[in-house]
Design an enzyme around this catalytic site. Structure first.
Site, PDB file in Angstrom:
ATOM      1  N   CYS A 116       0.858  -1.177   0.000  1.00  0.00           N
ATOM      2  CA  CYS A 116       0.000   0.000   0.000  1.00  0.00           C
ATOM      3  C   CYS A 116       0.892   1.223   0.000  1.00  0.00           C
ATOM      4  CB  CYS A 116      -0.894   0.004   1.244  1.00  0.00           C
ATOM      5  SG  CYS A 116      -2.070  -1.350   1.273  1.00  0.00           S
ATOM      6  N   LEU A 160       0.750   5.617   0.125  1.00  0.00           N
ATOM      7  CA  LEU A 160      -0.127   6.754   0.382  1.00  0.00           C
ATOM      8  C   LEU A 160       0.694   8.015   0.639  1.00  0.00           C
ATOM      9  CD1 LEU A 160      -2.931   8.012   1.250  1.00  0.00           C
ATOM     10  CD2 LEU A 160      -2.292   7.360   3.575  1.00  0.00           C
ATOM     11  N   GLN A 211      -0.418  15.974  -0.990  1.00  0.00           N
ATOM     12  CA  GLN A 211      -0.619  15.421  -2.325  1.00  0.00           C
ATOM     13  C   GLN A 211      -0.395  16.469  -3.407  1.00  0.00           C
ATOM     14  OE1 GLN A 211      -4.464  13.608  -2.099  1.00  0.00           O
ATOM     15  NE2 GLN A 211      -3.696  11.795  -1.043  1.00  0.00           N
ATOM     16  N   ARG A 246       2.232  17.264  -4.871  1.00  0.00           N
ATOM     17  CA  ARG A 246       3.453  18.050  -4.744  1.00  0.00           C
ATOM     18  C   ARG A 246       4.690  17.205  -5.014  1.00  0.00           C
ATOM     19  NH1 ARG A 246       2.047  20.474   1.061  1.00  0.00           N
ATOM     20  NH2 ARG A 246       4.276  20.869   1.117  1.00  0.00           N
ATOM     21  N   TYR A 249       5.422  14.245  -3.828  1.00  0.00           N
ATOM     22  CA  TYR A 249       5.833  13.287  -2.798  1.00  0.00           C
ATOM     23  C   TYR A 249       5.478  11.853  -3.185  1.00  0.00           C
ATOM     24  CZ  TYR A 249       6.725  17.217   0.341  1.00  0.00           C
ATOM     25  OH  TYR A 249       7.216  18.344   0.906  1.00  0.00           O
ATOM     26  N   GLU A 298       1.454  -3.874  -5.544  1.00  0.00           N
ATOM     27  CA  GLU A 298       0.393  -4.852  -5.421  1.00  0.00           C
ATOM     28  C   GLU A 298      -0.889  -4.273  -6.015  1.00  0.00           C
ATOM     29  OE1 GLU A 298       0.156  -6.479  -1.491  1.00  0.00           O
ATOM     30  OE2 GLU A 298      -1.879  -7.202  -1.803  1.00  0.00           O
ATOM     31  N   SER A 352      -5.369   2.055  -7.197  1.00  0.00           N
ATOM     32  CA  SER A 352      -6.461   3.018  -7.199  1.00  0.00           C
ATOM     33  C   SER A 352      -6.281   3.934  -8.406  1.00  0.00           C
ATOM     34  CB  SER A 352      -6.435   3.830  -5.911  1.00  0.00           C
ATOM     35  OG  SER A 352      -5.297   4.658  -5.903  1.00  0.00           O
TER      36      SER A 352
END
Lengths: 537, 735
Positions: free
Chosen positions: A393, A395, A401, A403, A405, A427, A431
């Site tokens: 995962c 995030l 967000q 920017r 990263y 994996e 999304s």
């Protein structure tokens, strides 16, 4: 108005929302839940064809009641087919039809009108009425109307199989006829929820309802790898392929209003299994460093007097400038790993928290300022992966967000793979944001290589896909899909060639100019461990 | 070739792809029609989500413009920044360490309470005038002490260390608050044992019942587990065996040293007549315990016919005996003079014996007897000889006044000079009769001489010649070709004795009396071995007044001549064994040389060996020589020695015991297993020597149980393993 009484779960109607340009639009939405707050009804709507993260509670005045469509039992299934984008409801329907082993069109989704249940609060849902089922499983609020309670328990949805990930719904529909994978009489343990925690692979441990065979349900024969069996629990890796619990109406709805984390207030996008008593709070407070959740600001203040952490509780394996990466072992530092997963789940639809965090490493990216190392994002990674996953995962927290990263996280994950000498891939499922980010990273990485190719001895530069894969640690399939996506592969005069169009080159150069944040491999201090030799994760 | 009609080949990931700029290929568009030959790769997204509006919009925007426009990004719920109270919440500064942060294990485990006080609590705390931390700790304990059932006040008092008043107040506050709002430390829901929580969405972080599968098709778990178990068992068994070997080898070394010592001491004494030795033996015989273990030195073992293989093994115990003798002997200066002859360490229980499955030498025996461990042995100055009382043993009081008055002592010393210590019952094959007490030695040319001793038994012994004991032998010898000749003239017994013949026979059969018969010993050798063990004691009690016997040369009489029955087959067999033994002897020759120089008859012994060898190497099967017991005769019994037995025993030990204690071991077992081993020789007679040895060894495991030592069974397993080990040892020595 009197007719608002009729707006129940399952209804569809246009709902007002502002788009990014702050213009009004009326996308079609489905009512997932209704609640009453201070004598005002609120409706939880899912905008069809929009991501679930945009689902929200709306007041009655945003509903276009004139175009209200009542859920129709018979109409349901066709509707589903007609609305392929409405993901949340469809798997549920499919599974139900499996359970019933009947070719009926019985609506079993949350939209079933007969349920007539309201959600008083984000609290745990009341039992589904399930009028047809005399005894439904007590625990899970499964919104199902099985003709046989037993069958409903069976829950045989071959979801967690990799192969089903991309299977079209039509394929699923064929599953109505089920076959036990060769083993007709499978022992099953408890009659109740009828599932067992287990790996979705490995045929020995699947649990099968004996009642299933009684009902005459046969399992689908389709599984290419017969060892797969029917998953009764999510797969053990980090990402969640659609499965039964995922289709639960509870998990389809955001349950946390707001999270305060350090300087930021975050609006969760998805359900997260924080303690249920905390879901009714207007704000859930998190310690910025240890990610502990508390119910009030006062508690957070108290906690901060006791919490000395100013960085994630792991080893710093990378630092350049203000950016650092910390490695956290999901077995050794359970509390932090679980807290991290809980907040991550707020923003990751397909993340599973079903199992403990033991088999994972968590790489937390932080940005330093005078207060400490603030979490920006993270990715988790299986200590040992069967399928070349180098990310489970991933995030970037919403405040960070867009920017760069995210790409930095991805880049870091591939740097780790380079040190390990492996190729890796995230994996699945990805999304939407994940797909865009990865595609962007892959494109830039591959184009970087292609543009840097120098002709040797006057020959035209050439490169194999395997070479690209080796240089970048990007798995071969991802390289191909990226080349395809960029439309670089052409068949020319009897052979494949890679062509770089002007637009591609220009676009790449522009994008690279904006990409300031890069991982510096020299700053990485990382020794891969051979987890297979440790016996434990 | 403007249009291509064929299909493109599959994309090969290992094939170099030339990289072109589009502007270099103006005609590229003509090939566009077949560009789609590469299969479309999946996006990796869930199907339903792939078509989502904002994603599609973003993707197409990217494809159109090469990058995302701001208004084309996927919208997300907003996040708020810059919380006003942030500064006050996180006060102070944190300086970035120069080094990368490395967290110490367990450094995160603080003792701080998990419970965080809320504003309601703050009021309570203020009111009670306790610190917030103190309150939190109390609540923390109460919370964590409560499972399904809440902590009671009584329990709370145990949990908390504050004074009762405060505890009561806090407890009430806590119970009230908990009643209203449930658990005060919110925690993620745990799974329930009954698996009813499998689909509860609020249950998270379930324990993994199985390890995540990291490799597919790895189904060997159980099998490999069992294999590991077996491996572990095997390895630990190997360790045990090696341990035992180590001990055995140590014992062998010590045996060697002690033997050397004994010879030196005897030479210095000089105990040329073996009186001292005999005394020691007798002492042991007296103290000797209830069961038959070959503890007694068979000083005249050389009389027995050793030409079969198992006999060789069988001889081993005898060879070890000098050690014991020597040990006694060392003691002797202390004990007989000062005190108890009876209080030797000779009592031991079968249980002790079974501590080790294969006492491989006397050292081990004594170790067992004394109950000393290896470590003790090393630290104790007396080593194996330190006296340790054993529970369950009888110890006699010392009888100093009787010292020197033992039956085995010569009359001059006040003893009886009982000949049983140097002679054994001897039977001849043809004529089949018993010649009474005698001892054997080898004369010139390998001739066997029997020195007979007069005893009270003699009159009855004639009748014993046809005893049932001999019947199997008898049958055998009659079926054989009697190519035998009289190997030596034997002196007849001259005196009569009132001893009851049946009693003698009984003694013989019950292994209390040694009985020797030349030539076909093999078949009853084990039995006679048993006899040897017990014989002396009985004899010493029943027989008295025997006169001292002299050497055979002086006492030639009309004799029952022992017939050497010798077949070709036996001869060949014998040859093999001789060869085997010669090898051993060669190994020991150096040692022997040392030993023999210390004895009174070094020359004979040595030459004996040589003669013996030469004899067998040169003799042809068709011309059987008059040797009788080449095996045992070789190292022993110089004819000129008046008291040869002890020396012979010592030498015999040196010659045979030292090379292989393993064989000693086996011999011990054989002695124990008289009944079965009796039947072995016949079957084995024609098998090659080494094979014989191995096979007889192989038969051993089952044997030790026979002679009423049930406790041995417990050690059957280890025994078997050790036995197989000794198998190997033997084989290696042989080759």
């Amino acid at each position: 108005m009197a007719d608002n009484v009729d707006v129940v779960e399952g209804c569809r109607l246009p709902v007002l929302r502002k788009n990014q340009e702050h213009e009004d639009e009326w996308p079609l939405a489905e009512i997932l839940s209704v609640k009453e707050v201070s004598s005002r009804k609120l409706y939880y709507v899912h905008y069809i064809d929009f991501n679930k993260r945009l689902d929200e509670w709306v007041t009655l005045d945003r509903l276009d009641l004139k175009k209200l469509q009542f859920p129709k039992k018979e109409a349901k299934t066709p509707t589903k087919n007609g609305l392929p984008g409405s993901r949340p409801s469809s798997p549920e329907r499919e599974r139900k039809s499996l359970d019933l082993n009947v070719q009926t069109t019985t609506t079993t989704t949350a939209t079933a009108p007969s349920r007539g249940k309201t959600l008083p609060a984000p609290k745990r849902k009341a039992e589904p009425p399930a009028p047809l089922a005399p005894q439904v499983s007590p625990a899970p609020p499964v919104p199902s109307l099985p003709s046989s309670a037993e069958a409903s328990q069976a829950a045989v949805y071959p979801a967690a199989r990799e192969s089903t990930t991309f299977k079209s719904r039509e394929d699923h529909e064929q599953l109505t006829s089920l076959t036990t994978n060769g083993t007709a009489a499978r022992r099953l343990i408890p009659p109740q929820p009828g599932r067992k925690r287990k790996a979705n692979c490995g045929g020995t441990d699947e649990v099968w309802k004996s009642t299933l065979s009684n009902v005459g349900v046969v399992l689908n024969q389709d599984s290419q790898d017969s060892s797969d069996g029917i998953p009764t629990a999510p797969r053990m890796t980090g990402s969640l392929v659609s499965d039964r619990s995922h289709d639960d109406i509870v998990t389809r709805m955001k349950n946390i209003e707001c999270i305060e984390l350090g300087r930021h207030r975050l609006k969760p996008w998805y359900f997260s299994p924080y303690p249920q008593e905390l879901t009714s709070l207007p704000i859930l407070y998190l310690c910025e460093f240890c990610l502990k959740y508390v119910k009030s600001l006062k508690c957070l203040q108290r906690h901060l007097t006791k919490c000395n952490l100013r960085h994630p509780p792991g080893n710093e394996i990378y630092r350049k400038g203000t950016i650092s990466f910390f490695e956290i072992d999901g077995r050794k530092n359970k509390t932090y790993s679980q807290n991290l997963c809980l907040i991550a789940k707020c923003f990751l639809d397909h993340k599973t928290l079903y199992y403990d965090t033991d088999p994972f490493l968590f790489y937390v990216m932080t940005e330093y300022d005078s207060k400490g190392f603030h979490i920006v994002g993270y990715f988790s990674k299986e200590k040992e992966s069967t399928e070349d996953y180098n990310v489970a995962c991933i995030l970037t927290l919403p405040p960070y967000q867009r920017r760069g990263y995210g790409k930095l996280l991805i880049e870091f994950s591939y740097e780790l793979s380079k040190v390990e000498g492996k190729t890796g891939t995230p994996e699945k499922p990805l999304s939407d944001l994940g797909l865009l980010s990865y595609r962007s990273y892959w494109s830039q990485t591959i184009l970087e290589i292609l543009m840097d190719l120098k002709p040797d001895n006057g020959e035209r530069p050439q490169i194999t896909i395997n070479e690209i894969s080796e240089i970048t640690s990007v798995k071969k399939e991802d390289v191909i899909s990226t080349l395809q996506y960029l439309n670089l592969i052409n068949y020319y005069k009897g052979q494949y060639i890679l062509t770089l169009s002007e637009e591609i080159v220009d676009g790449h150069e522009k994008a690279m100019q904006k990409r300031h944040l890069r991982i510096d491999p020299k700053c990485l201090h990382f020794t891969p461990k051979d987890w297979s030799k440790r016996g434990k994760w | 070739m403007s249009k291509l009609s064929f299909r493109a080949r599959a994309l090969d990931a290992s094939k170099p792809l030339p990289v072109f700029r589009c502007e270099d290929l103006p005609d590229l568009h003509e090939y566009a029609s077949i560009n789609r030959a590469v299969p479309q790769m999946p996006t990796g997204m869930e199907k339903e989500e792939e078509s989502e509006h904002h994603l599609q919009r973003a993707i197409s925007a990217q494809q159109v413009w090469g990058e995302k426009r701001d208004n084309m990004v996927i919208p997300v719920p907003e996040a708020e920044c810059n919380i006003p109270h942030y500064e006050s919440l996180y006060p102070g500064e944190f300086k970035m360490p120069k080094q990368l942060i490395h967290i110490q294990p367990f450094s995160l485990d603080t003792e701080k309470p998990d419970y965080d006080l809320d504003s309601e609590d703050a009021l309570f705390v203020k009111e009670k005038e306790i610190t917030e931390l103190q309150f939190e700790e109390m609540i923390d304990r109460l919370e964590k002490g409560s499972g399904q059932q809440l902590v009671s006040l009584q329990e709370a008092k145990l949990l908390l260390k504050e004074d009762d008043e405060l505890i009561k107040e806090v407890f009430e506050y806590w119970s009230h608050k908990r009643k209203n709002s449930g658990a005060l430390i919110p925690a993620v829901k745990q799974e329930k044992r009954d698996s009813s929580s499998t689909s509860d969405p609020y249950v998270a972080f379930r324990r993994r019942t199985e390890k995540m599968q990291t490799r597919k098709n790895r189904k060997n778990d159980e099998v490999s587990y069992e294999k590991m178990l077996k491996l572990r068992r095997d390895l630990s068994r190997a360790v045990t065996i090696l341990e035992m070997i180590k001990r055995r080898e140590k014992s062998k070394r010590e045996l060697l040293h002690l033997t050397l010592e004994i010879v030196e001491k005897r030479n210095a004494m000089p105990d040329l007549g073996a009186e001292v030795m005999a005394e020691a033996l007798a002492q042991r015989a007296l103290v000797k315990p209830v069961y038959t273990i070959p503890l007694l030195p068979l000083s005249n073992s050389q009389y027995r016919h050793p030409d079969l293989n198992e006999l060789k093994d069988y001889k081993k115990p005898e060879k070890t005996e000098p050690v014991r003798t020597k040990r006694k002997y060392e003691k002797k200066p202390k004990i007989p003079v000062s005190a108890a002859h009876h209080s030797g360490p000779a009592f031991f229980s079968p249980k002790d014996l079974n501590q080790y499955d294969f006492p491989s030498s006397d050292d081990e025996y004594s170790q067992i007897v004394s109950g000393s461990s290896e470590a003790e042995e090393e630290t104790d100055p007396d080593g194996n000889f330190a006296f340790r009382r054993k529970s369950g043993c009888h110890y006699y009081a010392s009888r100093p006044e009787q010292s020197g008055n033992w039956p085995w002592m010569s009359p001059t010393e006040g003893g009886l000079g009982d000949p049983r210590f140097r002679f054994c019952l001897t039977s001849l094959n043809a004529p089949r009769r018993c010649v009474g007490l005698a001892r054997r030695r080898v004369g010139r040319g390998g001739r066997i001489l029997l020195d007979r001793a007069h005893s009270d038994l003699d009159p009855g012994l004639d009748l014993a010649s046809v005893s049932p004991l001999d019947s199997p032998l008898h049958r055998r010898s009659t079926s054989d070709n009697h190519t035998s000749d009289l190997s030596s003239p034997l002196p007849p017994p001259s005196s009569k004795t009132p001893v009851d013949l049946s009693q003698i026979l009984l003694n013989i059969k019950s292994c209390r009396w040694r009985h020797f018969r030349p030539r076909t010993v093999s078949q009853y050798a084990p039995g006679s071995g048993g006899l040897c063990r017990g014989g002396f004691r009985d004899l010493s009690r029943t027989v008295s007044g025997l006169t001292r016997t002299l050497s055979a040369q002086t006492r030639t009489g009309p004799g029952q001549l022992p017939v050497n029955v010798f077949t070709v087959e036996q001869y060949q067999h014998h040859q093999e064994q001789v060869a085997l033994m010669q090898r051993q002897q060669l190994e020991q020759s150096q040692l022997q040389q040392q030993q023999t120089t210390a004895t009174t008859a070094p020359q004979p012994t040595k030459t004996q060996v040589c003669v013996f060898k030469g004899l067998h190497l040169s003799s042809a099967p068709s011309a059987p020589q008059p040797f009788l017991q080449p095996n045992s005769s070789s190292p022993s019994q110089p004819p000129s020695t008046p008291h040869p037995t002890a020396a012979a025993a010592a030498l015999g030990l040196l010659g045979n015991a030292a090379p292989s204690t393993t064989q000693v071991l086996i011999g011990n077992n054989l002695c124990l297993s008289v009944p079965t081993s009796r039947h072995l020789p016949r079957a084995l007679a024609t098998v090659p020597a080494s094979a014989l040895k191995l096979s007889s060894n192989a038969n051993l495991p089952s044997l030790p149980n026979l002679p009423n030592l049930p406790s041995l069974e417990n050690h059957e397993e280890e025994k078997a393993s050790l036995n197989s080990l000794s198998d190997n040892t033997v084989a290696m020595e042989v080759t």
